[in-house]
Design a protein around this motif. Structure first.
Motif, PDB file in Angstrom:
ATOM      1  N   LYS A  71      -4.433  -0.792  -6.947  1.00  0.00           N
ATOM      2  CA  LYS A  71      -3.796  -1.557  -5.888  1.00  0.00           C
ATOM      3  C   LYS A  71      -2.713  -2.444  -6.495  1.00  0.00           C
ATOM      4  O   LYS A  71      -2.793  -2.833  -7.663  1.00  0.00           O
ATOM      5  N   ARG A 123      -1.244  -5.325 -11.051  1.00  0.00           N
ATOM      6  CA  ARG A 123      -2.011  -4.169 -10.599  1.00  0.00           C
ATOM      7  C   ARG A 123      -3.507  -4.434 -10.757  1.00  0.00           C
ATOM      8  O   ARG A 123      -3.921  -5.141 -11.680  1.00  0.00           O
ATOM      9  N   ALA A 162       0.827  -1.202   0.000  1.00  0.00           N
ATOM     10  CA  ALA A 162       0.000   0.000   0.000  1.00  0.00           C
ATOM     11  C   ALA A 162       0.860   1.251   0.000  1.00  0.00           C
ATOM     12  O   ALA A 162       0.604   2.211  -0.740  1.00  0.00           O
TER      13      ALA A 162
END
Length: 528
Positions: free
Chosen positions: A79, A99, A66
């Motif tokens: 993400k 991703r 993150a």
């Protein structure tokens, strides 16, 4: 062979036929090798990691993903998903991520973050540059049997639907065709098959050692020293795992195709040599780098003249050849096919277009280098692919790396539009590059084999030796190539790899540049 194999025994096999080139590997039976003496491994080369060490790096990367996404400037909708990590001997790490966008997989969104030993980011390699902004409102309207994805591998990023169509080709090879269509227009954007095929058959000569396991009632082809890689017998079926090959003693096959164990012994040997090659030369233990073995299946179908890797089962499958008389279980075929697994778990080169040609070439390259590595004196290593399988019926190899066009279909040099031909033939450009980088252009004899490699521009190229060339290609594959890498990007990737390993402006980096020029892949002209 690995020193920690449980029960290894000499296999008395004249093995029937073929591809021993693979089986054999870099033997020095005759002729002088053009290779220089091996040098100390560069500090930028991959370190050898145990399964637990690799798992710890993956856990650390997952915990920090993150924050990593934030540092990369990704939007809140994006993400990261950790896929692989490579650690160099100097402590640097290269973490590969997939991703997602609004929870959807991004095809062509993969990237690699390069960090120093002190965990400072020193660069990022992306399959696609630029921010993603995609309307995903149609995501829940995916047709039955399809999944919604974001397509970013080419053109403008957009919402798309991916469907996997399973089937069987005319020759019996299974097919898992991925078809991507534009969610807005319904038009096909791209397609590729995740079943990667090759060819070869076995007529090995001489005795080989196999990693086996003692069972309560005898022995099985379970290689306890190499991640418990197992070899199964499909008994001419075309589905399922098959039956684990086992017997009352630790002797396997008799060197003829008539003996059911011979093909299994050859396949098991090929898997062992491929494992040893990647672990010893590149520090990668197993196809995924996690210390876990794959498995092999022999006696697939009837008169099936092919072999293939399937990443979904993490397995290699071999047919028995024409008339079930020549099993396609040679070492170079085994190393070629299992390298598809390595590519799938590293760069993930899409099996179509120029990236597909690079995918195939990577398997040819490491199929050949594994053959040299094996040093079986009954069949020396060479820069031919499938030279023992005689698929052409006249004793000629399936593919030539010094001059790929000698097979009548492969291409020696790059040209605009090469991505539209079969990946087995567009691969010739990278195969030719690797030969030039290793051995140089012109006539020469290596291990008793004659070569004569041309260049696209007629300029002579000097080789740096196979030891360095294979390390450059592996580092480029695992560190700098991404799913949509084409030949121009492969040039950049190998130049970066050579810089890391041998220094900016080094003789090795200059040789990489010259070898690419030799196959007509040059730096893009700067716009003024």
């Amino acid at each position: 062979m690995s020193p920690h194999i449980a029960n290894r025994r000499a296999l008395t096999a004249t093995v029937t036929a073929i591809a021993a080139a693979a089986l054999i590997g870099g033997g020095l039976a005759s002729g002088a090798s053009a290779q220089p003496a091996a040098e100390e491994t560069p500090t930028a080369a991959p370190a050898k990691l145990s399964a637990s060490q690799r798992a710890e790096l993956l856990r650390d990367a997952d915990a920090a993903k993150a924050q990593q996404a934030k540092e990369l400037g990704l939007s809140a909708a994006e993400k990261l998903v950790v896929r692989d990590v490579v650690k160099d001997r100097d402590g640097s790490t290269h973490t590969r991520y997939e991703r997602t966008y609004d929870g959807l997989p991004v095809l062509g969104g993969d990237l690699v973050v390069h960090e120093t030993k002190s965990r400072e980011t020193e660069g990022v390699t992306k399959a696609r540059a630029g921010a993603l902004k995609v309307d995903t409102t149609r995501a829940k309207s995916a047709p039955k049997g399809s999944r919604a994805v974001v397509w970013a591998a080419s053109g403008t990023p957009r919402l798309a639907y991916e469907k996997v169509v399973k089937g069987t080709k005319k020759d019996g090879t299974p097919s898992k065709l991925h078809i991507v269509t534009d969610a807005a227009t319904g038009k096909k954007i791209f397609q590729w098959d995740t079943i990667h095929t090759g060819a070869g058959h076995t007529q090995y000569s001489g005795d080989v050692e196999l990693g086996t396991k003692q069972e309560s009632s005898g022995f099985s082809l379970t290689d306890t020293g190499r991640g418990d890689h197992k070899t199964y017998d499909l008994k001419h079926g075309q589905s399922g795992q098959g039956t684990l090959v086992a017997g009352p003693d630790d002797e396997w096959g008799d060197g003829t195709a008539a003996n059911n164990e011979t093909a299994a012994a050859d396949a098991h040997y090929g898997a062992g040599m491929t494992w040893d090659y990647y672990k010893t030369v590149h520090g990668r233990e197993g196809i995924k780098g996690d210390g876990v073995g794959a498995y092999s299946r022999v006696h697939y179908g009837n008169s099936y003249v092919n072999a293939f890797w399937d990443d979904s089962c993490f397995c290699m499958t071999y047919g028995d050849g024409q008339g079930n008389a020549k099993p396609l279980t040679s070492l170079d075929v085994a190393a070629h096919e299992m390298t598809h697994g390595v590519t799938s778990n590293t760069a993930g080169l899409i099996y179509s277009g120029e990236s597909g040609g690079l995918n195939e070439a990577t398997s040819d390259i490491f199929g050949s280098t594994t053959e040299f590595y094996a040093k079986n004196t009954k069949d020396v290593g060479d820069y031919f692919i499938g030279e023992k399988i005689d698929i052409n019926g006249d004793g000629t190899p399936l593919r030539y790396m010094d001059k790929p066009s000698k097979d009548g279909k492969s291409k020696d040099d790059w040209y605009a539009g090469i991505g539209s031909i079969d990946v087995h033939y567009s691969s010739g450009v990278a195969n030719h590059f690797f030969y030039l980088l290793s051995e140089g252009s012109g006539k020469k004899e290596i291990n008793g084999v004659q070569y004569d490699s041309p260049t696209a521009d007629g300029q002579a190229v000097s080789g740096i030796g196979r030891d360095k060339a294979e390390k450059i290609w592996f580092k480029a594959l695992t560190t700098y190539m991404t799913s949509n890498t084409d030949y121009a990007k492969a040039r950049t990737a190998t130049l970066d790899a050579a810089k890391d390993l041998y220094g900016d402006g080094s003789a090795e980096q200059k040789a990489v540049d010259a070898a690419w020029a030799g196959v007509n892949v040059k730096a893009a002209k700067k716009k003024h």
